[in-house]
Enzyme design. Structure first.
Site, mmCIF file in Angstrom:
data_model
loop_
_atom_site.group_PDB
_atom_site.id
_atom_site.type_symbol
_atom_site.label_atom_id
_atom_site.label_comp_id
_atom_site.label_asym_id
_atom_site.label_seq_id
_atom_site.Cartn_x
_atom_site.Cartn_y
_atom_site.Cartn_z
ATOM 1 C CB SER A 162 -74.059 31.394 -22.993
ATOM 2 O OG SER A 162 -74.324 32.756 -23.808
HETATM 3 N N1 SAH Z 1 -72.865 33.037 -28.109
HETATM 4 C C1 SAH Z 1 -71.946 33.558 -27.665
HETATM 5 C C2 SAH Z 1 -72.418 34.461 -26.309
HETATM 6 C C3 SAH Z 1 -71.731 35.827 -26.361
HETATM 7 S S1 SAH Z 1 -72.507 36.911 -25.196
HETATM 8 C C4 SAH Z 1 -70.948 32.245 -27.004
HETATM 9 O O1 SAH Z 1 -71.213 31.201 -27.063
HETATM 10 O O2 SAH Z 1 -69.983 32.761 -26.164
HETATM 11 C C5 SAH Z 1 -73.507 37.864 -26.339
HETATM 12 C C6 SAH Z 1 -72.553 38.562 -27.773
HETATM 13 O O3 SAH Z 1 -73.428 39.190 -28.500
HETATM 14 C C7 SAH Z 1 -71.493 39.508 -27.189
HETATM 15 O O4 SAH Z 1 -70.189 39.126 -27.913
HETATM 16 C C8 SAH Z 1 -71.900 40.728 -27.825
HETATM 17 O O5 SAH Z 1 -70.808 41.637 -28.195
HETATM 18 C C9 SAH Z 1 -73.070 40.475 -28.972
HETATM 19 N N2 SAH Z 1 -73.918 41.300 -29.456
HETATM 20 C C10 SAH Z 1 -74.693 42.228 -28.710
HETATM 21 N N3 SAH Z 1 -75.689 42.938 -29.314
HETATM 22 C C11 SAH Z 1 -75.193 42.607 -30.777
HETATM 23 C C12 SAH Z 1 -75.730 42.785 -31.889
HETATM 24 N N4 SAH Z 1 -76.631 43.803 -32.109
HETATM 25 N N5 SAH Z 1 -75.476 42.075 -33.009
HETATM 26 C C13 SAH Z 1 -74.541 41.224 -33.005
HETATM 27 N N6 SAH Z 1 -74.054 40.668 -31.685
HETATM 28 C C14 SAH Z 1 -74.322 41.405 -30.647
#
Ligand code: SAH
Length: 218
Positions: A67
């Site tokens: 993000s």
């Molecule tokens: N908090 C992260 C943001 C990553 S983007 C950071 O700081 O880098 C969002 C992430 O959510 C992705 O890695 C995606 O695979 C995950 N995601 C999407 N749906 C999900 C679910 N149902 N359960 C767990 N993770 C999920």
């Protein structure tokens, strides 16, 4: 082997990023201090080293993103994290957001649905620095019933609806921050769970996240 180095140049760029976050309206000093401490470039491909401190999102493994710093600061500020809070994060991704929460002193439980990203956390550079940060491979829609209830829940993927099990796993008085809606933009919501288990909803700015998908991915 990747070389991790936090140079004066990185520190200087990070300080500038923090100043930019202040200008954009982030006021929570503990959030700004945590982000000033954590070398964001450690969470990105080493090829992105020089631009890690621009206020923008970047691609990571498996078609996912880390993000934007402003988004991380914004969500963390809304969450009103206190040291020792028990926090559930949905979407581990690069681990950057989870590290910001852990640096503030929260006890962090973070779930990722993609196996590859979960496996990557085993090599996470700050594992020993943050014994208060725990990683799980699973579906965020289910939460972590074994570890519930939580003081705070933060969803870092676009949720098409408010996941009912996550509301259930929130303590009375607890707060959940999530980007809601499908499509290219999501409304940032803050839910506060009342003593009678109803939730009070507040709406904030719009952001763009990757979708929250159901089920685990091998
Ligand atoms: N908090 C992260 C943001 C990553 S983007 C950071 O700081 O880098 C969002 C992430 O959510 C992705 O890695 C995606 O695979 C995950 N995601 C999407 N749906 C999900 C679910 N149902 N359960 C767990 N993770 C999920």
């Amino acid at each position: 082997m990747r070389k991790y180095e936090d140079t004066y140049r990185h520190k200087g760029l990070r300080k500038k990023l923090i100043d930019a976050l202040r200008v954009k309206g982030i006021t929570d000093e503990q959030v700004l201090a945590a982000m000033n401490t954590i070398p964001r470039h450690y969470f990105l491909d080493s090829a992105l080293d020089e631009i890690a401190y621009e206020d923008r999102a970047f691609p990571i493994t498996a078609g996912q993103t880390i993000s934007q710093p402003y988004t991380v600061a914004y969500q963390t500020q809304l969450l009103q994290v206190k040291p020792n809070d028990k926090v559930l994060e949905i979407g581990t991704g690069s681990v950057y957001q989870a590290a910001v929460l852990a640096e503030i002193g929260a006890r962090v439980y973070t779930i990722e649905r993609q196996k590859q990203l979960y496996e990557n956390t085993k090599q996470f550079f700050f594992r020993s620095k943050y014994p208060n940060l725990k990683f799980f491979y699973g579906d965020g829609y289910e939460g972590l019933p074994t570890y519930a209830p939580f003081d705070k829940v933060i969803i870092t993927a676009a949720a098409p609806f408010i996941p009912p099990k996550l509301v259930e796993q929130l303590k009375p008085g607890g707060i959940m921050v999530l980007p809601l809606d499908e499509g290219s933009l999501q409304r940032m919501l803050r839910l506060t769970k009342q003593a009678d288990a109803t939730v009070v909803e507040e709406e904030f700015d719009k952001f763009s996240f990757v979708p929250m998908l159901s089920g685990r991915k091998e």
